[in-house]
Motif scaffolding. Structure first.
Motif, PDB file in Angstrom:
ATOM      1  N   GLY A 190      45.066  35.743  44.263  1.00 36.69           N
ATOM      2  CA  GLY A 190      45.962  35.975  42.993  1.00 36.69           C
ATOM      3  C   GLY A 190      45.160  35.945  41.681  1.00 36.69           C
ATOM      4  N   LEU A 191      43.567  36.247  41.245  1.00 29.97           N
ATOM      5  CA  LEU A 191      42.896  36.260  40.445  1.00 29.97           C
ATOM      6  C   LEU A 191      42.441  37.787  39.704  1.00 29.97           C
ATOM      7  CD1 LEU A 191      39.804  33.949  41.414  1.00 29.97           C
ATOM      8  CD2 LEU A 191      41.740  33.590  39.539  1.00 29.97           C
ATOM      9  N   LEU A 192      42.275  38.430  38.941  1.00 29.96           N
ATOM     10  CA  LEU A 192      42.117  39.198  38.041  1.00 29.96           C
ATOM     11  C   LEU A 192      40.305  39.358  37.267  1.00 29.96           C
ATOM     12  CD1 LEU A 192      43.350  41.636  36.595  1.00 29.96           C
ATOM     13  CD2 LEU A 192      43.680  40.280  34.406  1.00 29.96           C
ATOM     14  N   LEU A 193      40.366  39.888  38.136  1.00 35.87           N
ATOM     15  CA  LEU A 193      38.533  39.774  37.358  1.00 35.87           C
ATOM     16  C   LEU A 193      38.046  40.979  37.426  1.00 35.87           C
ATOM     17  CD1 LEU A 193      37.489  38.183  40.478  1.00 35.87           C
ATOM     18  CD2 LEU A 193      37.558  36.859  38.418  1.00 35.87           C
ATOM     19  N   HIS A 194      37.269  40.943  36.064  1.00 38.69           N
ATOM     20  CA  HIS A 194      37.264  42.818  35.657  1.00 38.69           C
ATOM     21  C   HIS A 194      35.342  42.167  35.371  1.00 38.69           C
ATOM     22  CE1 HIS A 194      41.023  44.734  35.047  1.00 38.69           C
ATOM     23  NE2 HIS A 194      40.864  44.323  35.828  1.00 38.69           N
ATOM     24  N   ASN A 195      34.715  43.769  35.143  1.00 40.94           N
ATOM     25  CA  ASN A 195      33.529  43.181  34.310  1.00 40.94           C
ATOM     26  C   ASN A 195      33.339  44.978  34.102  1.00 40.94           C
ATOM     27  OD1 ASN A 195      31.153  43.602  34.294  1.00 40.94           O
ATOM     28  ND2 ASN A 195      29.961  42.659  35.883  1.00 40.94           N
ATOM     29  N   GLN A 196      33.709  44.800  32.836  1.00 37.97           N
ATOM     30  CA  GLN A 196      33.477  46.044  31.746  1.00 37.97           C
ATOM     31  C   GLN A 196      32.538  46.540  31.023  1.00 37.97           C
ATOM     32  OE1 GLN A 196      37.579  46.770  32.216  1.00 37.97           O
ATOM     33  NE2 GLN A 196      37.757  48.017  33.669  1.00 37.97           N
TER      34      GLN A 196
END
Length: 183
Positions: free
Chosen positions: A10-16
């Motif tokens: 259930g994680l939201l992981l972004h690398n932007q």
């Protein structure tokens, strides 16, 4: 990056971040350890060289992704030396699944199973890269031990792409790849 087992749910992981900040981007990296994801949202933008990897698993014992959104400009999943049991089920994938089989010597048969996914490949859904020079030499030697295969299965997937499966080989000794009769 981890060498210990990792379970994410259930994680939201972004690398932007800005492209100039790094050569290539990797969101999750694991080495020799199991990785399990469920109901996660992963997104990574490209680095300076255009490469980005949402998940990179090097010689992991198992990789499981279920009900995830995985978005990457280049490779959603990079499976290096896949001697593992890998299952990707009911995911929305933007980017390709990249397999680097390595030399596949004296290892158990690995399996990669893609089921019920919706995939937008870029440029392919599955990209298999290899072999290395030692493996190419083994393939040419009729007296060598047999190469341990890995099994790739795909069922019930919906794909938007120009290529479903892209196979290519390049080695230092044979930069043009293995001749068709040797593959």
């Amino acid at each position: 990056s981890t060498r210990a087992g990792l379970t994410l749910e259930g994680l939201l992981l972004h690398n932007q971040g800005p492209r100039e900040s790094c050569r290539s981007r990797i969101l999750i990296a694991t080495s020799t350890a199991p990785l399990s994801l469920a109901n996660c949202n992963l997104a990574v933008s490209p680095g300076m060289d255009g490469h980005s990897f949402a998940i990179q698993a090097h010689d992991a014992s198992s990789v499981q992704a279920r009900n995830c959104l995985i978005v990457s400009w280049f490779s959603a999943l990079l499976l290096s030396q896949p001697r593992m049991q890998c299952t990707v089920d009911n995911c929305l994938i933007v980017g390709q699944v990249t397999l680097y089989p390595g030399d596949l010597t004296d290892s158990p048969v690995g399996t990669v199973r893609l089921t019920r996914n919706t995939t937008i490949g870029s440029p392919a859904v599955v990209n298999v890269s290899g072999p290395t020079d030692p493996l190419a030499a083994r393939l040419r030697d009729s007296n060598a031990k047999p190469v341990v295969p890995f099994l790739l299965t795909a069922e019930g997937n919906v794909c938007q792409t120009s290529q479903i499966l892209y196979l290519h080989s390049r080695t230092l000794k044979s930069p043009e790849g293995l001749p068709v009769e040797e593959q």
